[in-house]
Design a protein around this motif. Structure first.
Motif, mmCIF file in Angstrom:
data_model
loop_
_atom_site.group_PDB
_atom_site.id
_atom_site.type_symbol
_atom_site.label_atom_id
_atom_site.label_comp_id
_atom_site.label_asym_id
_atom_site.label_seq_id
_atom_site.Cartn_x
_atom_site.Cartn_y
_atom_site.Cartn_z
ATOM 1 N N GLN A 94 0.840 -1.210 0.000
ATOM 2 C CA GLN A 94 0.000 0.000 0.000
ATOM 3 C C GLN A 94 0.874 1.259 0.000
ATOM 4 O O GLN A 94 0.610 2.226 -0.710
ATOM 5 C CB GLN A 94 -0.941 -0.005 1.215
ATOM 6 C CG GLN A 94 -1.994 -1.111 1.112
ATOM 7 C CD GLN A 94 -2.960 -1.101 2.286
ATOM 8 O OE1 GLN A 94 -2.996 -0.153 3.056
ATOM 9 N NE2 GLN A 94 -3.750 -2.152 2.413
ATOM 10 N N SER A 136 -6.853 -5.323 -5.729
ATOM 11 C CA SER A 136 -7.341 -5.410 -4.336
ATOM 12 C C SER A 136 -6.574 -4.455 -3.408
ATOM 13 O O SER A 136 -7.124 -3.924 -2.448
ATOM 14 C CB SER A 136 -7.239 -6.849 -3.831
ATOM 15 O OG SER A 136 -5.903 -7.270 -3.911
ATOM 16 N N LYS A 151 -8.084 -1.214 -3.870
ATOM 17 C CA LYS A 151 -9.429 -1.242 -3.264
ATOM 18 C C LYS A 151 -9.347 -0.982 -1.762
ATOM 19 O O LYS A 151 -10.138 -0.226 -1.195
ATOM 20 C CB LYS A 151 -10.058 -2.615 -3.526
ATOM 21 C CG LYS A 151 -11.528 -2.546 -3.830
ATOM 22 C CD LYS A 151 -12.042 -3.915 -4.232
ATOM 23 C CE LYS A 151 -13.471 -3.811 -4.719
ATOM 24 N NZ LYS A 151 -13.964 -5.081 -5.214
ATOM 25 N N SER A 152 -8.361 -1.612 -1.107
ATOM 26 C CA SER A 152 -8.269 -1.448 0.354
ATOM 27 C C SER A 152 -7.869 -0.009 0.712
ATOM 28 O O SER A 152 -8.311 0.528 1.720
ATOM 29 C CB SER A 152 -7.294 -2.467 0.949
ATOM 30 O OG SER A 152 -6.064 -2.380 0.293
ATOM 31 N N SER A 160 -11.083 1.856 0.511
ATOM 32 C CA SER A 160 -11.983 1.568 1.646
ATOM 33 C C SER A 160 -11.463 2.220 2.937
ATOM 34 O O SER A 160 -12.227 2.539 3.838
ATOM 35 C CB SER A 160 -12.161 0.057 1.818
ATOM 36 O OG SER A 160 -10.901 -0.534 2.085
ATOM 37 N N LYS A 161 -10.146 2.469 3.016
ATOM 38 C CA LYS A 161 -9.587 3.148 4.201
ATOM 39 C C LYS A 161 -9.735 4.675 4.096
ATOM 40 O O LYS A 161 -9.197 5.419 4.928
ATOM 41 C CB LYS A 161 -8.087 2.822 4.331
ATOM 42 C CG LYS A 161 -7.796 1.436 4.876
ATOM 43 C CD LYS A 161 -6.277 1.266 4.980
ATOM 44 C CE LYS A 161 -5.910 -0.102 5.494
ATOM 45 N NZ LYS A 161 -4.447 -0.279 5.514
#
Length: 817
Positions: free
Chosen positions: A214, A246, A249-250, A253-254
């Motif tokens: 990330q 993904s 995506k995370s 979402s954070k």
């Protein structure tokens, strides 16, 4: 206040239809807008408004329109005039022109939608199995289209089932008009506002110290942001970071990243403008001066320039001048294969001002090009495209260029309108008071005749660019070579020797054979039977790569036969040869070299042409075999040898233009040789080496061919001295076709006397189980074309009123090729 509109519907019907409008609609509506209108008992069509007025129809009561589909006109006034001209000149309807002119996505269709009744009460045990399946599907999704119900039940006819459900008040049927065009939406990423300050950014990177992947994405985001102000594409960020979707995506979402979408053109130009200056040699300068002088007095000019003389540079200079005046330019090409090579050259000069339009584009891409041309406020554009590009909504057209103007691919055959893009483009340019330049190394007889008789301006380029010599053309007598046993397959010893020399010097070779497939005829040596297509009057062509026998007219195919279908003998052989057989022979002769093939079978996809042309340009292919696609103005730098495998099947064609076409094809394919420094070589294999046309090709004698062919046209009453209109009748009933053809021919002979030829069967008289018969009408120069067509219309109206001939279709082709 006007309260009626005349609407053009996309149907082959002769007239426009009148509908009523309210006062509010009358204020808003303009010519060229789309409206959804009811037609017939239950159909809804998209129509184009041709006129807003207050004349009520006399024969029927006007219905109100259903809805307005545009806020501003989609079709310009000039387009409406152009459609009208095409419909009247080519004897078709405005509805047919509309179908051809607008990308399919603009012509919305009505579809029935099945939905559950809001308060439907029913007992499941009362429903039959197929009824229950429909209801169950509708409980899971809000609506189904009729096609989806057909797929669900695996039945062709589902209306009886739906009618039963409607009678029980369980479902309702409604009509919905749906938009087919979907804009391309691209996902972009941006950092959440809360992390935009420097402190928050450092804190974020500390928080992500354990989530390496990330953290990597965030760092890459910052480096992209520093390089450019452009929005950051989600896919691009993912690719640079080397992570998966993904991980992104995370981060979303954070609440570290935010996703957003933008509509993007599918046909945007990504590259750089690399060239800005066009330099002419003395011959180009002279020709350019001749064109400019011709445009002072005339609107059309013909440029006769030998192959590789640098015609394209002249086109570019003229386009540049028009764009500088703030106008649009249209560059028409006969083949999609050509556009791929020219797009790069045009984009190198004009960048994103270049728009491309042809039939291999998807519907959505065509919609975008159409809308780009319509938005004239966004600056001047140059449109490059095949024949259908003449239908785009030009606003300020300043110049039309028709390259390779002699090409028969400019003629549309089926469906109507059967227009000729070269002739139609001249009319289009006149609507805008724009100039038209036609260019060719082998102009059509009609255009050259117009230039000689001072109807068109004329300019000439007689030297190749860089003073490269014209290729040396040698004719090989294959009848003699067969007699002396000097043929290897379909190659003479002379051609093989030249191929070997070229390969040894690292040069490329083009071989031309105007027939695709492996072999056109499969024949039994015992009884002489050859497999025929059951639907058409032609023999099946053998294709070795798929091991099939195929019909090139209707697509019928069967597996290759090991035995004769008539007498079961296994002594069968193939006669004649196509590109596939040449390719197979070359692979056996030169196993260490890369052989490519370019015909309709290898260029099916959207980028089919591009792949082959690029591979050939990048020297990945040593020998390229192809059909007439290869003969068009392609520019390959390393080709030094061109071979014509068999010139005779071009010449022996039942058509008054066969000799002119053969000359053009052979000279054009010869022009692919030796385009840089060294003089190219062309070998033409023929059983008839002393044929006048082959001799004229060998000496590049266009003037000789022109004089001779013109004399023949004069003697036998063909264009440019006479205009032609061909009527083709077709139906599944052989005797009906014959009777109908006799009826029409008699009616025409009563008026036009000896200028009516036929009725007669064409060379292929049955296609897809329909029988064809042709009648040809010759119209002398002093006879009014308009009045002639009016008489023809009357004859056809009388013919259509005869109920016995209702199954016979008449296709009118004005100026057939």
């Amino acid at each position: 206040m006007p309260n009626f509109v005349d609407v053009i519907l996309p149907l082959p019907l002769d007239n426009r239809f009148t509908y009523t409008i309210s006062e509010e609609e009358a204020v808003f509506l303009q010519n060229g807008m789309r409206v959804a209108v009811p037609f017939g008992k239950s159909k809804v069509y998209t129509g184009i408004i041709a006129e807003v007025h207050n004349r009520a129809p006399e024969v029927y009561e006007a219905k109100p329109i259903n809805q307005i589909l545009d806020e501003t006109p989609l079709v310009t006034q000039n387009q409406l005039e152009f459609w009208k001209w095409i419909a009247s000149y080519y004897m078709c309807t405005e509805g047919e022109v509309m179908r051809a002119a607008l990308p399919g996505a603009f012509i919305l269709e009505s579809e029935h939608i099945v939905q559950l009744q809001k308060e439907a009460e029913f007992n499941e045990s009362d429903l039959k199995d197929d009824e229950f399946l429909v209801v169950e599907a509708l409980q899971n999704q809000s609506s189904l289209k009729i096609k989806e119900v057909e797929a669900l039940l695996d039945k062709k006819s589902v209306l009886p089932i739906l009618n039963r459900l409607m009678a029980k008040d369980i479902v309702v049927l409604s009509q919905e008009i749906y938009e087919q065009y979907k804009p391309k939406r691209v996902k972009y990423i941006k950092l959440h506002e809360s992390y935009e300050s420097e402190d928050a950014m450092h804190q974020l990177l500390d928080e992500l110290s354990r989530a390496h992947k990330q953290r990597e994405v965030v760092l890459n985001y910052f480096s992209l942001k520093a390089k450019s102000l452009k929005p950051i594409n989600a896919k691009e960020l993912q690719k640079i970071s080397g992570t998966t979707a993904s991980v992104l995506k995370s981060l979303v979402s954070k609440n570290i990243f935010k996703e957003y979408y933008l509509n993007e053109d599918r046909v945007a130009f990504e590259g750089e403008i690399t060239r800005s200056h066009i330099e002419f040699n003395e011959y180009q300068l002279k020709a350019f001066g001749q064109i400019k002088a011709a445009f002072e007095e005339k609107t059309v000019c013909l440029l006769h320039g030998v192959t590789s003389s640098g015609k394209t540079e002249i086109y570019l200079k003229l386009i540049e001048e028009v764009l500088n005046e703030g106008k649009q330019a249209l560059y028409l090409l006969p083949e999609i294969a050509l556009t791929t090579q020219l797009i790069n050259r045009l984009q190198a000069y004009f960048g994103d001002k270049v728009l491309v339009f042809h039939s291999k584009y998807s519907m959505n891409e065509r919609v975008e090009v159409y809308q780009n041309v319509l938005k004239a406020g966004e600056g001047p554009k140059v449109v490059i495209g095949a024949r259908s590009a003449i239908f785009l909504p030009f606003q300020q057209l300043g110049l039309v260029i028709i390259d390779e103007e002699h090409e028969s691919s400019f003629k549309q055959y089926d469906p109507a309108p059967r227009y000729h893009a070269r002739d139609a483009a001249v009319v289009l340019a006149n609507l805008f008071k724009a100039k038209t330049l036609m260019g060719s190394a082998t102009p059509s007889l009609e255009s050259y005749y117009n230039a000689v008789h001072d109807k068109y301006g004329f300019a000439e380029l007689s030297r190749r660019f860089g003073n490269v010599m014209m290729p040396e053309i040698e004719i090989v007598d294959i009848k003699e070579k067969h007699r002396k046993k000097r043929m290897t397959g379909h190659f003479s010893d002379r051609l093989l020797k030249e191929i070997e020399e070229s390969l040894a010097e690292g040069e490329q070779i083009i071989l031309f054979q105007n027939r695709r497939g492996f072999s056109p005829i499969l024949e039994c040596n015992t009884c002489g039977h050859s497999p025929q297509c059951p639907n058409c009057d032609v023999s099946l062509t053998y294709h070795s790569h798929s091991n099939q026998l195929r019909c090139h007219y209707c697509g019928y195919h069967i597996a290759m036969q090991k035995r004769c279908m008539a007498c079961h003998s296994d002594d069968i052989s193939t006669k004649g040869f196509g590109t596939e057989q040449i390719e197979t022979e070359l692979k056996a002769l030169y196993p260490d070299h890369k052989i490519g093939r370019m015909d309709q079978d290898t260029t099916r996809g959207k980028h089919g042409y591009e792949k082959i042309i690029t591979a050939f340009e990048d020297l990945e292919i040593d020998i390229l075999v192809g059909t007439q696609m290869l003969t068009k103005g392609l520019d390959f730098r390393n080709v030094n040898l061109v071979g014509v495998m068999n010139a005779d099947n071009l010449l022996n064609f039942p058509d008054f233009r066969a000799h002119e076409r053969s000359f053009q094809l052979m000279l054009q394919v010869a022009g692919r040789a030796g385009r840089t420094k060294k003089r190219g070589k062309v070998l033409i294999q023929s059983y008839n080496p002393h044929h006048q046309i082959i001799q004229q090709v060998s000496t590049n004698d266009y003037a000789g061919m022109y004089k001779e062919q013109l004399q023949e046209r004069y003697n036998y009453k063909y264009p440019p001295y006479f205009r032609l209109v061909r009527l083709s009748l077709k139906s599944r009933d052989f005797s009906k076709t014959n009777e109908a053809a006799d009826w029409i021919a008699k009616a025409m002979q009563n008026v036009f006397k000896q200028n009516v030829l036929g009725p007669e069967f064409p060379p292929v008289a049955r296609i897809r189980n329909e029988y064809y018969k042709n009648i040809m009408l010759k119209i002398p120069q002093n006879q009014s074309l308009g009045k002639t067509k009016a008489v023809l219309y009357k004859i056809l109206i009388s013919f259509n009123a005869i109920s016995a001939y209702r199954s016979v279709r008449v296709i009118v082709n004005v100026d057939p090729m």
